[in-house]
Design an enzyme around this catalytic site. Sequence first.
Site, PDB file in Angstrom:
ATOM      1  N   GLU A   1      -7.166   6.249   8.953  1.00  0.00           N
ATOM      2  CA  GLU A   1      -6.922   7.453   9.161  1.00  0.00           C
ATOM      3  C   GLU A   1      -6.294   7.700  10.624  1.00  0.00           C
ATOM      4  O   GLU A   1      -5.843   6.926  11.085  1.00  0.00           O
ATOM      5  CB  GLU A   1      -8.620   7.975   9.326  1.00  0.00           C
TER       6      GLU A   1
ATOM      7  N   ASP B   1      -3.906  13.767   5.454  1.00  0.00           N
ATOM      8  CA  ASP B   1      -3.746  13.808   6.578  1.00  0.00           C
ATOM      9  C   ASP B   1      -2.537  12.622   7.030  1.00  0.00           C
ATOM     10  O   ASP B   1      -2.521  12.154   8.180  1.00  0.00           O
ATOM     11  CB  ASP B   1      -5.091  13.703   7.422  1.00  0.00           C
TER      12      ASP B   1
ATOM     13  N   HIS C   1      -3.050   9.540   5.764  1.00  0.00           N
ATOM     14  CA  HIS C   1      -3.454   8.129   5.747  1.00  0.00           C
ATOM     15  C   HIS C   1      -3.136   7.168   4.572  1.00  0.00           C
ATOM     16  O   HIS C   1      -2.881   7.837   3.422  1.00  0.00           O
ATOM     17  CB  HIS C   1      -5.150   8.092   5.960  1.00  0.00           C
TER      18      HIS C   1
ATOM     19  N   ASP D   1      -8.853  -1.175  -0.179  1.00  0.00           N
ATOM     20  CA  ASP D   1     -10.139  -0.799   0.378  1.00  0.00           C
ATOM     21  C   ASP D   1     -11.346  -0.518  -0.462  1.00  0.00           C
ATOM     22  O   ASP D   1     -11.297  -0.801  -1.624  1.00  0.00           O
ATOM     23  CB  ASP D   1      -9.701   0.586   1.190  1.00  0.00           C
TER      24      ASP D   1
HETATM   25  C1  GLP Z   1      -8.345   7.644  -0.576  1.00  0.00           C
HETATM   26  C2  GLP Z   1      -7.798   6.231  -0.681  1.00  0.00           C
HETATM   27  C3  GLP Z   1      -6.243   6.269  -0.604  1.00  0.00           C
HETATM   28  C4  GLP Z   1      -5.417   7.405  -1.208  1.00  0.00           C
HETATM   29  C5  GLP Z   1      -5.932   8.598  -0.963  1.00  0.00           C
HETATM   30  C6  GLP Z   1      -5.469   9.594  -1.646  1.00  0.00           C
HETATM   31  O1  GLP Z   1      -8.433   8.091   0.501  1.00  0.00           O
HETATM   32  N1  GLP Z   1      -8.350   5.356  -0.054  1.00  0.00           N
HETATM   33  O2  GLP Z   1      -5.747   4.916  -1.148  1.00  0.00           O
HETATM   34  O3  GLP Z   1      -4.290   7.212  -1.215  1.00  0.00           O
HETATM   35  O4  GLP Z   1      -7.536   8.683  -1.233  1.00  0.00           O
HETATM   36  O5  GLP Z   1      -6.038   9.893  -2.907  1.00  0.00           O
HETATM   37  P1  GLP Z   1      -5.489  10.882  -4.171  1.00  0.00           P
HETATM   38  O6  GLP Z   1      -4.295   9.921  -4.875  1.00  0.00           O
HETATM   39  O7  GLP Z   1      -6.709  11.055  -4.935  1.00  0.00           O
HETATM   40  O8  GLP Z   1      -5.008  12.228  -3.683  1.00  0.00           O
END
Ligand code: GLP
Length: 265
Positions: free
Chosen positions: A143, A136, A138, A67
Amino acid sequence: MEIVIKPNCEAMSHCAGDFVEAWLSRKPDLVLGLATGSTPLGLYRELARRHRDSGLSFARVTTFNLDEYIGLPADHPQSYHSFMRESLFRRLDLDPRRTHLPDGNAADIAAECAAYEAAIRAAGGIDLQVLGIGHDGHIGFNEPSSSLRSRTRIKTLTEQTIRANARFFGGADKVPHHAITVGVGTIFEAQCCLLLATGTEKAGAVAAAVEGPLTAMCPASALQFHEFCTLIVDEAAAVGLKRRDYYRYVYDGKPDWQQWEKTGA
Ligand code: GLP
């Protein structure tokens, strides 16, 4: 699903490094799906260390990230382009022409999304997809309520995701509200998915993904339907798993020959 529980984040990252290395040794021209966020940083440090110290080569690897924010300049320090350059790409021998992220500044976002899907297909599809998980449930920026068959497209971030990512931007008001993300359906087509999670704040999402119902309200739960999916989590992220003793028993009893094969648990 195969669930691997490691004592802490460092052990999780080391184990994930072994997993990626095992794939790379079988397929040096691996098509690797990559994630951002803080969770895979330990894995990326591991890969960089193995490249530096043991000559693990990524010269023939192709990468596709999940993304990118929309409207953030690619050289913005919090763009995923910058994140990947700093945390991984510049530390490996990757060919820059074979690293891909969606262009969040494309004039025609729909065309960019279609082109991204086409590029993944032209590369032969993702072999191994690395994933983190949002609070959540995702994956990528899919989402809750994302179609479980969705493809690369624009998504609006939830308030919770904006708040969670505010720490990188120095305030929620600076976090973009939209992103391009590959879809749940796109992720699903990877040969193998490797989901990483660390910390108690992810325990609820991990439990919902692994032991909850398959539902668009927890997009990561779609992985229950994937033939080859491994989760490597630390103890803290595993506390919500009712059957964690069983997962430990299964993993501890795995014969050596079966380590990191596509076992289809
Ligand atoms: C963002 C990214 C996800 C990632 C998520 C969790 O939303 N787009 O790919 O898994 O954050 O991030 P973190 O690993 O910092 O908790």
